[in-house]
Write a protein that holds these residues in place. Structure first.
Motif, PDB file in Angstrom:
ATOM      1  N   MET A 131       7.670  -0.217 -35.865  1.00 53.72           N
ATOM      2  CA  MET A 131       6.582  -1.185 -36.000  1.00 53.72           C
ATOM      3  C   MET A 131       5.273  -0.449 -35.760  1.00 53.72           C
ATOM      4  N   LEU A 132       4.307  -0.706 -36.618  1.00 51.81           N
ATOM      5  CA  LEU A 132       2.980  -0.115 -36.459  1.00 51.81           C
ATOM      6  C   LEU A 132       1.938  -1.213 -36.603  1.00 51.81           C
ATOM      7  N   ASN A 133       0.862  -1.098 -35.842  1.00 52.13           N
ATOM      8  CA  ASN A 133      -0.228  -2.067 -35.898  1.00 52.13           C
ATOM      9  C   ASN A 133      -1.389  -1.512 -36.705  1.00 52.13           C
ATOM     10  N   PHE A 134      -1.814  -2.303 -37.685  1.00 54.98           N
ATOM     11  CA  PHE A 134      -2.898  -1.910 -38.573  1.00 54.98           C
ATOM     12  C   PHE A 134      -3.984  -2.972 -38.600  1.00 54.98           C
ATOM     13  N   VAL A 135      -5.173  -2.542 -38.986  1.00 53.94           N
ATOM     14  CA  VAL A 135      -6.286  -3.450 -39.264  1.00 53.94           C
ATOM     15  C   VAL A 135      -6.804  -3.144 -40.658  1.00 53.94           C
ATOM     16  N   SER A 136      -7.202  -4.185 -41.354  1.00 50.97           N
ATOM     17  CA  SER A 136      -7.844  -4.050 -42.661  1.00 50.97           C
ATOM     18  C   SER A 136      -8.940  -5.086 -42.738  1.00 50.97           C
ATOM     19  N   GLY A 137      -9.849  -4.870 -43.674  1.00 52.27           N
ATOM     20  CA  GLY A 137     -10.946  -5.814 -43.767  1.00 52.27           C
ATOM     21  C   GLY A 137     -11.471  -5.983 -45.168  1.00 52.27           C
ATOM     22  N   CYS A 138     -12.092  -7.138 -45.377  1.00 49.00           N
ATOM     23  CA  CYS A 138     -12.708  -7.480 -46.650  1.00 49.00           C
ATOM     24  C   CYS A 138     -14.221  -7.396 -46.500  1.00 49.00           C
TER      25      CYS A 138
ATOM     26  N   ASN B  85      -1.651   6.368 -54.707  1.00 47.03           N
ATOM     27  CA  ASN B  85      -2.490   6.282 -55.895  1.00 47.03           C
ATOM     28  C   ASN B  85      -2.647   4.840 -56.388  1.00 47.03           C
ATOM     29  N   LEU B  86      -2.718   3.912 -55.442  1.00 48.95           N
ATOM     30  CA  LEU B  86      -2.932   2.501 -55.743  1.00 48.95           C
ATOM     31  C   LEU B  86      -4.058   1.973 -54.861  1.00 48.95           C
ATOM     32  N   TRP B  87      -4.560   0.805 -55.206  1.00 42.64           N
ATOM     33  CA  TRP B  87      -5.699   0.210 -54.524  1.00 42.64           C
ATOM     34  C   TRP B  87      -5.259  -0.645 -53.342  1.00 42.64           C
ATOM     35  N   GLY B  88      -6.134  -0.742 -52.346  1.00 45.63           N
ATOM     36  CA  GLY B  88      -5.914  -1.600 -51.199  1.00 45.63           C
ATOM     37  C   GLY B  88      -7.219  -1.827 -50.465  1.00 45.63           C
ATOM     38  N   PHE B  89      -7.166  -2.710 -49.491  1.00 49.75           N
ATOM     39  CA  PHE B  89      -8.328  -2.961 -48.649  1.00 49.75           C
ATOM     40  C   PHE B  89      -8.427  -1.828 -47.635  1.00 49.75           C
ATOM     41  N   PRO B  90      -9.601  -1.270 -47.425  1.00 47.36           N
ATOM     42  CA  PRO B  90      -9.736  -0.196 -46.426  1.00 47.36           C
ATOM     43  C   PRO B  90      -9.292  -0.653 -45.041  1.00 47.36           C
ATOM     44  N   GLY B  91      -8.770   0.283 -44.288  1.00 46.74           N
ATOM     45  CA  GLY B  91      -8.322   0.010 -42.932  1.00 46.74           C
ATOM     46  C   GLY B  91      -7.350   1.082 -42.499  1.00 46.74           C
ATOM     47  N   GLY B  92      -6.681   0.852 -41.391  1.00 48.31           N
ATOM     48  CA  GLY B  92      -5.725   1.842 -40.925  1.00 48.31           C
ATOM     49  C   GLY B  92      -5.115   1.473 -39.596  1.00 48.31           C
ATOM     50  N   ALA B  93      -4.454   2.448 -39.006  1.00 47.01           N
ATOM     51  CA  ALA B  93      -3.708   2.239 -37.769  1.00 47.01           C
ATOM     52  C   ALA B  93      -4.632   2.135 -36.559  1.00 47.01           C
ATOM     53  N   ILE B  94      -4.207   1.311 -35.631  1.00 43.83           N
ATOM     54  CA  ILE B  94      -4.894   1.185 -34.351  1.00 43.83           C
ATOM     55  C   ILE B  94      -4.387   2.304 -33.454  1.00 43.83           C
ATOM     56  N   GLU B  95      -5.312   3.070 -32.904  1.00 39.46           N
ATOM     57  CA  GLU B  95      -4.944   4.151 -31.988  1.00 39.46           C
ATOM     58  C   GLU B  95      -4.797   3.589 -30.569  1.00 39.46           C
TER      59      GLU B  95
ATOM     60  N   PRO C 128       4.893  -2.833 -40.924  1.00 44.44           N
ATOM     61  CA  PRO C 128       3.471  -2.889 -40.571  1.00 44.44           C
ATOM     62  C   PRO C 128       3.062  -4.289 -40.133  1.00 44.44           C
ATOM     63  N   ILE C 129       2.443  -4.360 -38.981  1.00 44.85           N
ATOM     64  CA  ILE C 129       1.858  -5.607 -38.507  1.00 44.85           C
ATOM     65  C   ILE C 129       0.360  -5.436 -38.679  1.00 44.85           C
ATOM     66  N   SER C 130      -0.216  -6.265 -39.545  1.00 47.85           N
ATOM     67  CA  SER C 130      -1.627  -6.080 -39.898  1.00 47.85           C
ATOM     68  C   SER C 130      -2.456  -7.300 -39.546  1.00 47.85           C
ATOM     69  N   PHE C 131      -3.672  -7.002 -39.154  1.00 43.18           N
ATOM     70  CA  PHE C 131      -4.675  -8.011 -38.843  1.00 43.18           C
ATOM     71  C   PHE C 131      -5.780  -7.823 -39.871  1.00 43.18           C
ATOM     72  N   PHE C 132      -6.060  -8.879 -40.649  1.00 45.75           N
ATOM     73  CA  PHE C 132      -6.993  -8.795 -41.767  1.00 45.75           C
ATOM     74  C   PHE C 132      -8.243  -9.594 -41.427  1.00 45.75           C
ATOM     75  N   PHE C 133      -9.398  -8.927 -41.521  1.00 48.03           N
ATOM     76  CA  PHE C 133     -10.669  -9.501 -41.086  1.00 48.03           C
ATOM     77  C   PHE C 133     -11.681  -9.578 -42.219  1.00 48.03           C
ATOM     78  N   GLU C 134     -12.582 -10.528 -42.091  1.00 49.00           N
ATOM     79  CA  GLU C 134     -13.762 -10.600 -42.934  1.00 49.00           C
ATOM     80  C   GLU C 134     -14.834  -9.746 -42.256  1.00 49.00           C
ATOM     81  N   LEU C 135     -15.578  -8.999 -43.066  1.00 49.02           N
ATOM     82  CA  LEU C 135     -16.556  -8.045 -42.536  1.00 49.02           C
ATOM     83  C   LEU C 135     -17.944  -8.307 -43.094  1.00 49.02           C
ATOM     84  N   GLU C 136     -18.927  -7.767 -42.397  1.00 51.83           N
ATOM     85  CA  GLU C 136     -20.322  -7.812 -42.836  1.00 51.83           C
ATOM     86  C   GLU C 136     -20.859  -6.384 -42.821  1.00 51.83           C
ATOM     87  N   TYR C 137     -21.594  -6.029 -43.849  1.00 56.36           N
ATOM     88  CA  TYR C 137     -22.220  -4.705 -43.950  1.00 56.36           C
ATOM     89  C   TYR C 137     -23.315  -4.575 -42.893  1.00 56.36           C
ATOM     90  N   VAL C 138     -23.360  -3.410 -42.217  1.00 53.16           N
ATOM     91  CA  VAL C 138     -24.402  -3.129 -41.241  1.00 53.16           C
ATOM     92  C   VAL C 138     -25.326  -2.032 -41.774  1.00 53.16           C
TER      93      VAL C 138
END
Length: 153
Positions: free
Chosen positions: A17-24, A41-51, A96-106
């Motif tokens: 089991m791995l914990n990941f985060v991704s965002g829109c 070589n496929l598309w996805g929402f940016p993100g990755g593993a929680i350290e 993969p256990i993923s948490f998907f978030f809405e994001l805002e550009y900074v």
């Protein structure tokens, strides 16, 4: 420390089991930012593993900066995704256990910043190409119906 490398030294390619985060992140026209991943070589929402020692938010901000060159702010949790399986070209298997978030550009300039990213591009929701796995497909489906209530799969 790279948690995945550390744990893989102990268990090899066995399923873990791995914990990941991704965002829109959307641009001003409402298009979605996607990352073409080097591993498949496929598309996805940016993100990755929680350290180890990171919060969800810290991991997502770090991953977005590493992969896109953008600083982002986490605004909403869209969903939690846990009943999935994935395998990687090197033979690693994971739930993969993923948490998907809405994001805002900074701030920052869009640029592929690491070896994991082949390309970055904004897409209209109805023009999204094939996504990397079922989990990312569900991210997109839930994003289309997100109205502030967290979705759990």
């Amino acid at each position: 420390m790279n948690y995945i490398n550390w744990i893989r030294e102990k268990v090899g390619h066995e399923k873990i089991m791995l914990n990941f985060v991704s965002g829109c992140l959307r641009d001003k026209q409402g298009k979605l930012l996607l990352q073409k991943r080097a591993d498949k070589n496929l598309w996805g929402f940016p993100g990755g593993a929680i350290e180890l020692g990171e919060s969800f938010e810290e991991a997502l901000i770090r991953e977005y900066l590493e992969e896109t060159g953008l600083y982002v702010k986490v605004t909403s949790l869209i969903g939690i995704y846990s009943k999935y399986e994935d395998s990687y070209p090197n033979g690693d298997k994971a739930q993969p256990i993923s948490f998907f978030f809405e994001l805002e550009y900074v701030s920052g300039e869009l640029a592929a910043g690491d070896e994991e990213t082949v390309e970055l591009r904004y897409f209209k929701e109805d023009e999204v190409p094939q996504l990397v796995n079922k989990q990312h497909e569900d991210f997109l489906a839930d994003l289309k119906q997100f109205h502030g209530q967290v979705l759990i799969r």
